[in-house]
Scaffold this motif. Structure first.
Motif, PDB file in Angstrom:
ATOM      1  N   TYR A  87       9.601 -28.733  -5.092  1.00 37.60           N
ATOM      2  CA  TYR A  87       9.185 -29.996  -5.518  1.00 37.60           C
ATOM      3  C   TYR A  87       9.281 -31.061  -6.757  1.00 37.60           C
ATOM      4  O   TYR A  87       9.290 -32.144  -6.618  1.00 37.60           O
ATOM      5  CB  TYR A  87       7.475 -29.670  -6.016  1.00 37.60           C
ATOM      6  CG  TYR A  87       6.191 -30.557  -6.292  1.00 37.60           C
ATOM      7  CD1 TYR A  87       5.826 -31.684  -6.057  1.00 37.60           C
ATOM      8  CD2 TYR A  87       6.197 -31.078  -7.733  1.00 37.60           C
ATOM      9  CE1 TYR A  87       5.343 -32.291  -6.062  1.00 37.60           C
ATOM     10  CE2 TYR A  87       5.554 -31.744  -8.541  1.00 37.60           C
ATOM     11  CZ  TYR A  87       5.302 -32.895  -7.431  1.00 37.60           C
ATOM     12  OH  TYR A  87       4.094 -33.601  -8.288  1.00 37.60           O
ATOM     13  N   ASN A 114       4.198 -38.205 -12.078  1.00 32.70           N
ATOM     14  CA  ASN A 114       3.063 -38.510 -12.375  1.00 32.70           C
ATOM     15  C   ASN A 114       2.098 -37.313 -12.629  1.00 32.70           C
ATOM     16  O   ASN A 114       1.749 -36.335 -12.015  1.00 32.70           O
ATOM     17  CB  ASN A 114       2.398 -39.041 -11.639  1.00 32.70           C
ATOM     18  CG  ASN A 114       0.995 -39.920 -10.843  1.00 32.70           C
ATOM     19  OD1 ASN A 114      -0.116 -38.935 -12.422  1.00 32.70           O
ATOM     20  ND2 ASN A 114       0.885 -40.448 -10.526  1.00 32.70           N
ATOM     21  N   SER A 131      -0.850 -36.265 -12.674  1.00 35.72           N
ATOM     22  CA  SER A 131      -1.941 -36.322 -12.685  1.00 35.72           C
ATOM     23  C   SER A 131      -1.764 -36.204 -11.220  1.00 35.72           C
ATOM     24  O   SER A 131      -2.593 -34.478 -10.046  1.00 35.72           O
ATOM     25  CB  SER A 131      -2.634 -37.777 -11.913  1.00 35.72           C
ATOM     26  OG  SER A 131      -1.796 -37.972 -10.892  1.00 35.72           O
ATOM     27  N   GLU A 132      -0.546 -36.600 -10.661  1.00 28.78           N
ATOM     28  CA  GLU A 132       0.434 -35.546  -9.422  1.00 28.78           C
ATOM     29  C   GLU A 132       0.338 -34.474  -9.129  1.00 28.78           C
ATOM     30  O   GLU A 132       0.332 -33.568  -8.360  1.00 28.78           O
ATOM     31  CB  GLU A 132       0.917 -36.737  -8.321  1.00 28.78           C
ATOM     32  CG  GLU A 132       0.606 -37.995  -8.725  1.00 28.78           C
ATOM     33  CD  GLU A 132       0.000 -37.839  -6.825  1.00 28.78           C
ATOM     34  OE1 GLU A 132      -0.328 -36.656  -6.188  1.00 28.78           O
ATOM     35  OE2 GLU A 132      -1.535 -38.373  -6.784  1.00 28.78           O
ATOM     36  N   ILE A 133       1.259 -33.957  -9.951  1.00 28.73           N
ATOM     37  CA  ILE A 133       1.525 -32.886 -11.088  1.00 28.73           C
ATOM     38  C   ILE A 133       0.897 -31.279 -10.606  1.00 28.73           C
ATOM     39  O   ILE A 133       1.061 -30.497 -10.280  1.00 28.73           O
ATOM     40  CB  ILE A 133       2.337 -32.966 -11.864  1.00 28.73           C
ATOM     41  CG1 ILE A 133       3.410 -33.204 -12.100  1.00 28.73           C
ATOM     42  CG2 ILE A 133       2.914 -31.063 -12.019  1.00 28.73           C
ATOM     43  CD1 ILE A 133       4.671 -33.521 -13.132  1.00 28.73           C
ATOM     44  N   ASP A 134      -0.633 -32.035 -11.366  1.00 28.91           N
ATOM     45  CA  ASP A 134      -1.893 -31.034 -12.166  1.00 28.91           C
ATOM     46  C   ASP A 134      -2.679 -30.984 -10.171  1.00 28.91           C
ATOM     47  O   ASP A 134      -2.022 -29.565 -10.238  1.00 28.91           O
ATOM     48  CB  ASP A 134      -2.939 -32.246 -12.325  1.00 28.91           C
ATOM     49  CG  ASP A 134      -2.822 -32.735 -14.010  1.00 28.91           C
ATOM     50  OD1 ASP A 134      -1.464 -31.630 -15.189  1.00 28.91           O
ATOM     51  OD2 ASP A 134      -3.782 -32.837 -14.488  1.00 28.91           O
ATOM     52  N   ARG A 135      -2.504 -31.706  -9.678  1.00 27.70           N
ATOM     53  CA  ARG A 135      -2.783 -31.449  -8.162  1.00 27.70           C
ATOM     54  C   ARG A 135      -2.252 -30.794  -7.348  1.00 27.70           C
ATOM     55  O   ARG A 135      -2.842 -29.494  -7.281  1.00 27.70           O
ATOM     56  CB  ARG A 135      -3.177 -32.535  -7.527  1.00 27.70           C
ATOM     57  CG  ARG A 135      -3.688 -32.392  -5.801  1.00 27.70           C
ATOM     58  CD  ARG A 135      -3.209 -34.303  -5.000  1.00 27.70           C
ATOM     59  NE  ARG A 135      -4.204 -34.204  -4.423  1.00 27.70           N
ATOM     60  CZ  ARG A 135      -2.853 -34.374  -2.863  1.00 27.70           C
ATOM     61  NH1 ARG A 135      -1.998 -34.998  -3.401  1.00 27.70           N
ATOM     62  NH2 ARG A 135      -3.417 -34.238  -1.720  1.00 27.70           N
ATOM     63  N   PHE A 136      -1.119 -30.617  -7.264  1.00 25.53           N
ATOM     64  CA  PHE A 136       0.685 -30.190  -6.594  1.00 25.53           C
ATOM     65  C   PHE A 136       0.378 -28.522  -7.703  1.00 25.53           C
ATOM     66  O   PHE A 136       0.130 -27.148  -6.838  1.00 25.53           O
ATOM     67  CB  PHE A 136       1.094 -30.320  -7.187  1.00 25.53           C
ATOM     68  CG  PHE A 136       2.751 -29.142  -6.759  1.00 25.53           C
ATOM     69  CD1 PHE A 136       2.774 -29.292  -5.233  1.00 25.53           C
ATOM     70  CD2 PHE A 136       3.092 -28.578  -7.606  1.00 25.53           C
ATOM     71  CE1 PHE A 136       3.930 -28.501  -5.445  1.00 25.53           C
ATOM     72  CE2 PHE A 136       4.660 -27.646  -7.618  1.00 25.53           C
ATOM     73  CZ  PHE A 136       4.642 -27.533  -6.577  1.00 25.53           C
ATOM     74  N   ALA A 177       8.602 -40.984 -10.384  1.00 26.29           N
ATOM     75  CA  ALA A 177       7.996 -40.593 -10.183  1.00 26.29           C
ATOM     76  C   ALA A 177       7.463 -39.102 -10.397  1.00 26.29           C
ATOM     77  O   ALA A 177       6.252 -38.922 -10.387  1.00 26.29           O
ATOM     78  CB  ALA A 177       8.704 -39.625  -8.783  1.00 26.29           C
ATOM     79  N   VAL A 233      10.389 -34.423  -7.195  1.00 22.40           N
ATOM     80  CA  VAL A 233      10.160 -35.666  -7.916  1.00 22.40           C
ATOM     81  C   VAL A 233      10.334 -36.141  -8.935  1.00 22.40           C
ATOM     82  O   VAL A 233      11.196 -37.282  -9.591  1.00 22.40           O
ATOM     83  CB  VAL A 233       8.230 -35.384  -8.288  1.00 22.40           C
ATOM     84  CG1 VAL A 233       7.622 -34.971  -7.497  1.00 22.40           C
ATOM     85  CG2 VAL A 233       8.949 -34.096  -9.778  1.00 22.40           C
ATOM     86  N   LEU A 239       2.153 -31.050   0.217  1.00 18.06           N
ATOM     87  CA  LEU A 239       2.341 -31.945  -1.036  1.00 18.06           C
ATOM     88  C   LEU A 239       3.927 -32.090  -1.937  1.00 18.06           C
ATOM     89  O   LEU A 239       4.056 -32.256  -2.652  1.00 18.06           O
ATOM     90  CB  LEU A 239       1.613 -31.128  -2.340  1.00 18.06           C
ATOM     91  CG  LEU A 239       0.003 -30.859  -2.086  1.00 18.06           C
ATOM     92  CD1 LEU A 239      -0.904 -30.462  -3.391  1.00 18.06           C
ATOM     93  CD2 LEU A 239      -1.288 -32.047  -1.596  1.00 18.06           C
TER      94      LEU A 239
END
Length: 660
Positions: A647, A342, A344-349, A340, A334, A328
């Protein structure tokens, strides 16, 4: 070293809790310090300080590890040993500690008992559940008995008698372990003796290596509860990756009885993969790898081995499989891409790495364009209750408290109330260090740049280790002194000063410097790995470690501080100016209360923190106007900061090949 000071209502207060309050520290894995004692059954022992009713054939074990305080003056200064027995009918563990002490002090003050008089401590992890149980500390300090752990009535489970004849002192203990007291099993165990001499010196010696045994149960040894007929053998073996890997092998293996899950040991694995363990009761065992936050491995693999009396059993090679990283992380951070970030992407990470590193809970904030662009909370406050972390959950910020005092001091400098280079004793003499005239050299600048010469925390009387102003020596003690000076000059308490000078003008909510009902409603519990620890309820502000806050509010403070809000231009520049180089760290220096790091041509300002069960990090790049803050309720901040910085900023090029 004791984890406790004062009464049970102020558990872990002040000094010892914070021997760990450093910027960065290792996260230990479950295991033991290597000390092993054998306990045999005994009956009819009376707790009266007279050891004539003890069996004569019990082995004695030396208490000789000088782990804290002053060095012993010689063999006559202090010597100690213990023996151990148990009675299954009474559910009782018995420990007899004998000390030879040429200067006995039993009349210290009621507060801060542990390091003001002679004493003895037991540490017992009776459940010995391998990462799922807590140690309990029983202490006898002078004429008082105390107990510390997850329950408030633990003192009811212990009885101790103290008898002194000249320089010979006996501590005779009986601890009720209830249903956990069973034969043919092992328990976590350790014992220490504290020695306060009439000349003011203080030493703390232990049976097994290591301090902080209450909050770090892996620093305890263990006791084997066996019968006199039990015979012992050894195990030797080797572990290897199932598939070739460049990663270091797991550092420990667990050797667990196939008959009794509570009979187990852990053995250290050397760099070649070899492990050995002695003093194992004869019988069948399983050997498996130990999973840890630093190196995740599949714990289901194991090998069988039969331990025979007086022999070395060679186990088959143990093949282990690593748990892969989540990935990830892109080739660039980012934050470099304006589009970049995002959520939801940070949540996932964040969720992926919180799960991977087995972190109970985290509060995290990401700064972009001088604003908090992202703030979330993940996980649980307490793994036992599974109560979720929320946006207003407060964590112990630990040493990230120190920049708050630095900001207050600089506000007072701007108003002419305090001068950075005026010796602090001219404002307020400090009785704790008055025995060393060099303390009159100490200034606010030296405190804020860690050049007081003080240790991080005292373990006996406060001493100056190097001439003030000459060396970098990270110290919480200096901030305690400076906090007292600030209170004296303003004639206000620290919590009121910080509210007026910092929190209110900067719009910071839910920031607390001492335990009260507001913290009680919203606090996260500290953990050792995933094991909840007792809460340290600090009763008065300590500007070295006691701040409770969430990441969003701390990020507001960090942005305002680095941008110089509320400070004069000259004072702000002075705060951010590198003033002392950190030894052995070419890219790290200190401004006034802030760490300054140079990385790939970028300069960031911030601080880290570590209290038992909590770690935190903060970093802010003033020029690029980005950064991050996170607080977690265990001690895995190093791992999270490594992947978070990659990240957000550096990209995966800075990671190891098997981490990308």
């Amino acid at each position: 070293m004791s984890d406790c000071s004062g009464s049970s209502s102020n558990f872990g207060r002040l000094l010892i809790l914070l021997a760990m309050a450093t910027l960065i520290g290792p996260n230990p894995s479950y295991g033991h310090n290597g000390a092993v004692a054998v306990a045999h059954p005994a009956q009819g022992i009376q707790i009266d300080g007279d050891l004539s009713d003890w069996p004569n054939d019990l082995k004695t074990y030396p208490i000789a590890q000088v782990e804290a305080g002053d060095k012993l003056a010689g063999k006559d200064d202090l010597g100690a040993h213990f023996r151990i027995a148990y009675d299954t009918r009474e559910h009782a563990l018995y420990v007899a500690v004998e000390a030879e002490d040429d200067s006995v002090v039993f009349d210290g003050p009621a507060e801060a008992l542990w390091n003001t008089q002679d004493g003895c401590e037991l540490y017992i992890d009776a459940a010995h559940a391998g990462g799922e149980s807590l140690a309990i500390q029983y202490g006898r300090y002078g004429n008082q008995t105390q107990a510390f752990g997850p329950s408030d009535d633990l003192v009811k489970t212990v009885k101790v008698a103290v008898a002194r004849t000249g320089r010979h002192v006996v501590y005779e203990w009986r601890v009720d372990l209830g249903s956990e007291l069973r034969a043919d099993r092992s328990i976590g165990f350790d014992v220490s003796v504290a020695d306060k001499d009439e000349d003011g010196s203080f030493s703390w010696i232990a049976w097994g290596k290591g301090t902080q045994k209450l909050s770090l149960p892996d620093r305890c040894g263990e006791a084997l509860l066996v019968s006199p007929e039990t015979r012992f053998g050894e195990v030797a073996g080797q572990i290897e990756w199932r598939v070739p890997s460049q990663s270091p092998l797991p550092s420990r293996v667990r050797i667990q009885s196939s008959r009794n899950a509570r009979l187990w040991r852990e053995a250290i694995v050397d760099p070649t993969g070899v492990y050995k363990a002695a003093l194992l009761p004869a019988g069948p065992y399983q050997v498996g790898p130990v999973d840890s936050a630093e190196l995740r491995v599949d714990e289901t693999s194991h090998v069988e081995v039969q331990v025979e009396a007086d022999r070395i059993a060679n186990a088959e090679p143990l093949q282990v499989t690593p748990i892969p990283w989540p990935g990830l992380i892109g080739s660039e951070g980012v934050l470099l891409d304006p589009d970049a970030l995002n959520p939801s992407e940070i949540d996932r990470f964040v969720q992926a790495y919180v799960n991977y590193y087995k972190i109970p809970g985290i509060s995290i904030a990401i700064i972009k364009d001088e604003k908090v662009a992202y703030h979330r909370a993940f996980g649980v406050k307490n793994t036992a209750t599974q109560e979720p972390v929320t946006d207003d959950t407060v964590f112990e910020a630990a040493s990230m408290t120190k920049p708050v005092l630095a900001y207050v001091v600089l506000r007072l400098v701007d108003r002419g109330i305090l001068n950075l280079d005026t010796p602090l004793y001219t404002y307020l003499p400090y009785e704790d260090i008055a025995h060393d005239d060099r303390y009159k050299l100490i200034t606010a600048r030296m405190v804020l740049t860690h050049r007081t010469g003080f240790p991080n925390w005292r373990t006996g009387k406060l001493e100056i280790k190097s001439t003030p102003g000459t060396e970098f020596t990270y110290s919480g003690e200096g901030f305690v002194y400076l906090g007292k000076v600030v209170e004296h000059l303003t004639e206000k308490k620290l919590d009121a000063i910080c509210q007026e000078e910092v929190f209110t003008p900067l719009g910071i909510e839910d920031a607390y410097l001492a335990w009260d009902e507001r913290v009680a409603r919203a606090y996260a519990t500290g953990h050792r790995d995933t094991l909840p620890l007792p809460k340290n309820k600090v009763e008065a502000p300590n500007m070295a470690f006691s701040l409770h806050i969430d990441a969003q509010n701390y990020a507001k403070f960090l942005i305002a501080t680095v941008q110089g809000k509320g400070l004069s231009e000259q004072t702000s520049k002075e705060m951010l100016r590198p003033q002392v180089q950190v030894p052995d760290q070419k890219r790290v220096s200190w401004g006034l209360g802030l760490s300054i790091r140079e990385t790939a041509g970028r300069t960031s300002y911030g601080h880290g923190g570590k209290n038992p069960g909590f770690t935190s990090r903060s970093a802010y790049d003033k020029d690029r106007r980005w950064g991050y803050v996170f607080l977690i309720n265990n001690e895995s901040a190093d791992e999270i900061e490594n992947v978070l910085a990659a990240y957000l900023i550096s990209g995966k090029s800075v990671l190891k090949p098997d981490q990308k």
